[in-house]
Motif scaffolding. Structure first.
Motif, PDB file in Angstrom:
ATOM      1  N   ALA A  50     -22.048  -5.229  24.471  1.00 31.66           N
ATOM      2  CA  ALA A  50     -20.961  -6.206  24.585  1.00 31.66           C
ATOM      3  C   ALA A  50     -20.337  -6.467  23.219  1.00 31.66           C
ATOM      4  N   TRP A  51     -21.150  -6.528  22.174  1.00 34.57           N
ATOM      5  CA  TRP A  51     -20.631  -6.705  20.815  1.00 34.57           C
ATOM      6  C   TRP A  51     -19.899  -5.450  20.348  1.00 34.57           C
ATOM      7  N   LEU A  52     -20.421  -4.283  20.701  1.00 29.67           N
ATOM      8  CA  LEU A  52     -19.746  -3.035  20.333  1.00 29.67           C
ATOM      9  C   LEU A  52     -18.353  -2.959  20.959  1.00 29.67           C
ATOM     10  N   ALA A  53     -18.209  -3.552  22.133  1.00 24.84           N
ATOM     11  CA  ALA A  53     -16.919  -3.520  22.822  1.00 24.84           C
ATOM     12  C   ALA A  53     -15.850  -4.305  22.077  1.00 24.84           C
ATOM     13  N   LEU A  54     -16.262  -5.177  21.156  1.00 26.13           N
ATOM     14  CA  LEU A  54     -15.299  -5.983  20.400  1.00 26.13           C
ATOM     15  C   LEU A  54     -14.864  -5.330  19.093  1.00 26.13           C
ATOM     16  N   ILE A  55     -15.400  -4.154  18.788  1.00 27.26           N
ATOM     17  CA  ILE A  55     -15.055  -3.478  17.534  1.00 27.26           C
ATOM     18  C   ILE A  55     -13.560  -3.162  17.429  1.00 27.26           C
ATOM     19  N   PRO A  56     -12.892  -2.669  18.492  1.00 26.97           N
ATOM     20  CA  PRO A  56     -11.444  -2.433  18.358  1.00 26.97           C
ATOM     21  C   PRO A  56     -10.666  -3.676  17.965  1.00 26.97           C
ATOM     22  N   GLN A  57     -11.016  -4.825  18.549  1.00 28.43           N
ATOM     23  CA  GLN A  57     -10.335  -6.065  18.164  1.00 28.43           C
ATOM     24  C   GLN A  57     -10.623  -6.403  16.706  1.00 28.43           C
ATOM     25  N   GLY A  58     -11.870  -6.178  16.286  1.00 26.84           N
ATOM     26  CA  GLY A  58     -12.215  -6.423  14.890  1.00 26.84           C
ATOM     27  C   GLY A  58     -11.450  -5.513  13.948  1.00 26.84           C
ATOM     28  N   LEU A  59     -11.266  -4.265  14.353  1.00 27.52           N
ATOM     29  CA  LEU A  59     -10.520  -3.325  13.513  1.00 27.52           C
ATOM     30  C   LEU A  59      -9.056  -3.737  13.376  1.00 27.52           C
ATOM     31  N   CYS A  60      -8.501  -4.323  14.416  1.00 25.13           N
ATOM     32  CA  CYS A  60      -7.118  -4.813  14.319  1.00 25.13           C
ATOM     33  C   CYS A  60      -7.008  -5.915  13.274  1.00 25.13           C
ATOM     34  N   VAL A  61      -8.012  -6.778  13.207  1.00 29.50           N
ATOM     35  CA  VAL A  61      -8.037  -7.822  12.180  1.00 29.50           C
ATOM     36  C   VAL A  61      -8.153  -7.187  10.795  1.00 29.50           C
ATOM     37  N   VAL A  62      -8.977  -6.147  10.681  1.00 27.47           N
ATOM     38  CA  VAL A  62      -9.135  -5.438   9.409  1.00 27.47           C
ATOM     39  C   VAL A  62      -7.815  -4.799   8.988  1.00 27.47           C
ATOM     40  N   TYR A  63      -7.141  -4.156   9.937  1.00 23.58           N
ATOM     41  CA  TYR A  63      -5.832  -3.552   9.650  1.00 23.58           C
ATOM     42  C   TYR A  63      -4.880  -4.604   9.077  1.00 23.58           C
ATOM     43  N   ALA A  64      -4.733  -5.718   9.795  1.00 22.52           N
ATOM     44  CA  ALA A  64      -3.784  -6.758   9.376  1.00 22.52           C
ATOM     45  C   ALA A  64      -4.143  -7.312   8.004  1.00 22.52           C
ATOM     46  N   THR A  65      -5.435  -7.521   7.778  1.00 25.98           N
ATOM     47  CA  THR A  65      -5.883  -8.065   6.496  1.00 25.98           C
ATOM     48  C   THR A  65      -5.591  -7.105   5.347  1.00 25.98           C
ATOM     49  N   LEU A  66      -5.913  -5.827   5.539  1.00 26.25           N
ATOM     50  CA  LEU A  66      -5.701  -4.843   4.474  1.00 26.25           C
ATOM     51  C   LEU A  66      -4.221  -4.613   4.194  1.00 26.25           C
ATOM     52  N   ILE A  67      -3.421  -4.589   5.242  1.00 25.64           N
ATOM     53  CA  ILE A  67      -1.984  -4.385   5.043  1.00 25.64           C
ATOM     54  C   ILE A  67      -1.393  -5.543   4.250  1.00 25.64           C
ATOM     55  N   TRP A  68      -1.786  -6.763   4.598  1.00 28.31           N
ATOM     56  CA  TRP A  68      -1.255  -7.930   3.904  1.00 28.31           C
ATOM     57  C   TRP A  68      -1.795  -8.034   2.479  1.00 28.31           C
ATOM     58  N   ALA A  69      -3.091  -7.748   2.310  1.00 32.03           N
ATOM     59  CA  ALA A  69      -3.722  -7.969   1.004  1.00 32.03           C
ATOM     60  C   ALA A  69      -3.444  -6.840   0.016  1.00 32.03           C
ATOM     61  N   THR A  70      -3.353  -5.602   0.491  1.00 34.39           N
ATOM     62  CA  THR A  70      -3.202  -4.467  -0.423  1.00 34.39           C
ATOM     63  C   THR A  70      -1.794  -3.894  -0.466  1.00 34.39           C
ATOM     64  N   ARG A  71      -1.024  -4.068   0.607  1.00 36.25           N
ATOM     65  CA  ARG A  71       0.336  -3.496   0.718  1.00 36.25           C
ATOM     66  C   ARG A  71       0.301  -1.973   0.591  1.00 36.25           C
ATOM     67  N   GLU A  72      -0.821  -1.352   0.961  1.00 35.24           N
ATOM     68  CA  GLU A  72      -0.966   0.094   0.827  1.00 35.24           C
ATOM     69  C   GLU A  72      -0.244   0.845   1.945  1.00 35.24           C
ATOM     70  N   ALA A  73       0.548   1.842   1.565  1.00 33.60           N
ATOM     71  CA  ALA A  73       1.290   2.642   2.543  1.00 33.60           C
ATOM     72  C   ALA A  73       0.350   3.405   3.461  1.00 33.60           C
ATOM     73  N   GLU A  74      -0.757   3.912   2.908  1.00 29.87           N
ATOM     74  CA  GLU A  74      -1.692   4.705   3.720  1.00 29.87           C
ATOM     75  C   GLU A  74      -2.291   3.865   4.841  1.00 29.87           C
ATOM     76  N   VAL A  75      -2.618   2.616   4.562  1.00 28.58           N
ATOM     77  CA  VAL A  75      -3.169   1.741   5.594  1.00 28.58           C
ATOM     78  C   VAL A  75      -2.118   1.446   6.653  1.00 28.58           C
ATOM     79  N   ALA A  76      -0.884   1.210   6.227  1.00 27.14           N
ATOM     80  CA  ALA A  76       0.197   0.949   7.172  1.00 27.14           C
ATOM     81  C   ALA A  76       0.465   2.170   8.053  1.00 27.14           C
ATOM     82  N   LEU A  77       0.427   3.352   7.450  1.00 27.62           N
ATOM     83  CA  LEU A  77       0.619   4.578   8.232  1.00 27.62           C
ATOM     84  C   LEU A  77      -0.510   4.769   9.232  1.00 27.62           C
ATOM     85  N   LEU A  78      -1.736   4.477   8.809  1.00 24.91           N
ATOM     86  CA  LEU A  78      -2.886   4.596   9.710  1.00 24.91           C
ATOM     87  C   LEU A  78      -2.732   3.659  10.899  1.00 24.91           C
ATOM     88  N   PHE A  79      -2.268   2.437  10.639  1.00 19.73           N
ATOM     89  CA  PHE A  79      -2.082   1.460  11.716  1.00 19.73           C
ATOM     90  C   PHE A  79      -0.943   1.874  12.640  1.00 19.73           C
TER      91      PHE A  79
END
Length: 237
Positions: A29-58
């Motif tokens: 059940a916790w493993l099933a929440l990993i995609p939602q967690g990754l979306c939070v990671v994406y948003a955090t990294l894009i905002w905090a780093t402004r890296e093009a590679e992260v934005a392209l990955l997302f």
């Protein structure tokens, strides 16, 4: 005005059915929440780093999700009989999501990321070696496999639905990696990063040659060294 209570709905985005008497089911059940967690990671990294590679990955991740949405409505295969989910089951969106992320991460670490040689220390930071990057890639693929398997264990999908989802995610990752490689080599990414909008947003493309933890570290290290020097001078006085 009716006194009948309005039936409550469940937010299925984070609602996971599992067997409370089964510890493995609880872990799934916790493993099933990993995609939602990754979306939070994406948003955090894009905002905090402004890296093009992260934005392209997302961006590729969103495209992968759009493909899953279309495939489910095209194939229209139901979930298992004792199903614990809504909508169609082919292909598994969880398996496709994590497969795209894990394969993309491996492709980046093994083929696109070009850090300085580990022997070349930059201040207090040592870049990852190729074996270390390979280990992180294997770890990512292992976690993705665990998430995909959990969907079968929790009875949300059949094995075939999970395998097709994982295959679709892997193919999407390879395809998007090829597209972004062309975008880089033709100079389109460099052009986009030099536009007024990108410069206003402070967009950059450093993670290809630097680790995320390196960004800003040397500036901080210089500041701390200067502060220590001032303290030593004050003590001498």
């Amino acid at each position: 005005m009716s006194d009948d209570p309005v039936p409550l709905a469940s937010l299925s985005l984070t609602h996971v059915h599992y067997d409370p008497t089964d510890r493995l089911s609880y872990l799934c059940a916790w493993l099933a929440l990993i995609p939602q967690g990754l979306c939070v990671v994406y948003a955090t990294l894009i905002w905090a780093t402004r890296e093009a590679e992260v934005a392209l990955l997302f961006a590729g991740q969103l495209g992968c999700e759009a493909l899953n949405f279309a495939l489910k409505r095209l194939i229209k295969e139901e979930r298992p009989r004792r199903m614990n989910g809504k909508g169609y089951g082919m292909p598994s969106s969880h398996a496709q999501f994590v497969a795209y992320f894990a394969v993309s991460l491996a492709l980046f670490l093994l083929f696109r990321h070009r850090p300085p040689h580990p022997r070349v220390r930059r201040r207090n930071h040592t870049p990852m070696s190729l074996p270390e990057r390979a280990a992180w890639s294997v770890l990512g693929l292992g976690v993705a496999a665990a998430v995909a398997w959990s969907r079968v264990y929790l009875n949300y999908h059949t094995e075939k639905q999970v395998m097709v989802g994982a295959a679709a995610g892997a193919v999407s990752a390879v395809g998007w990696f090829a597209v972004t490689t062309v975008v880089r080599r033709t100079g389109w990414l460099a052009w986009a990063l030099d536009t007024p909008v990108a410069r206003f947003l402070r967009a950059r493309d450093l993670v290809v040659e630097e680790d995320l933890c390196q960004a800003g570290w040397e500036k901080w290290d210089d500041k701390m060294t200067e502060l220590k020097t001032k303290r030593e001078k004050m003590k001498r006085k």
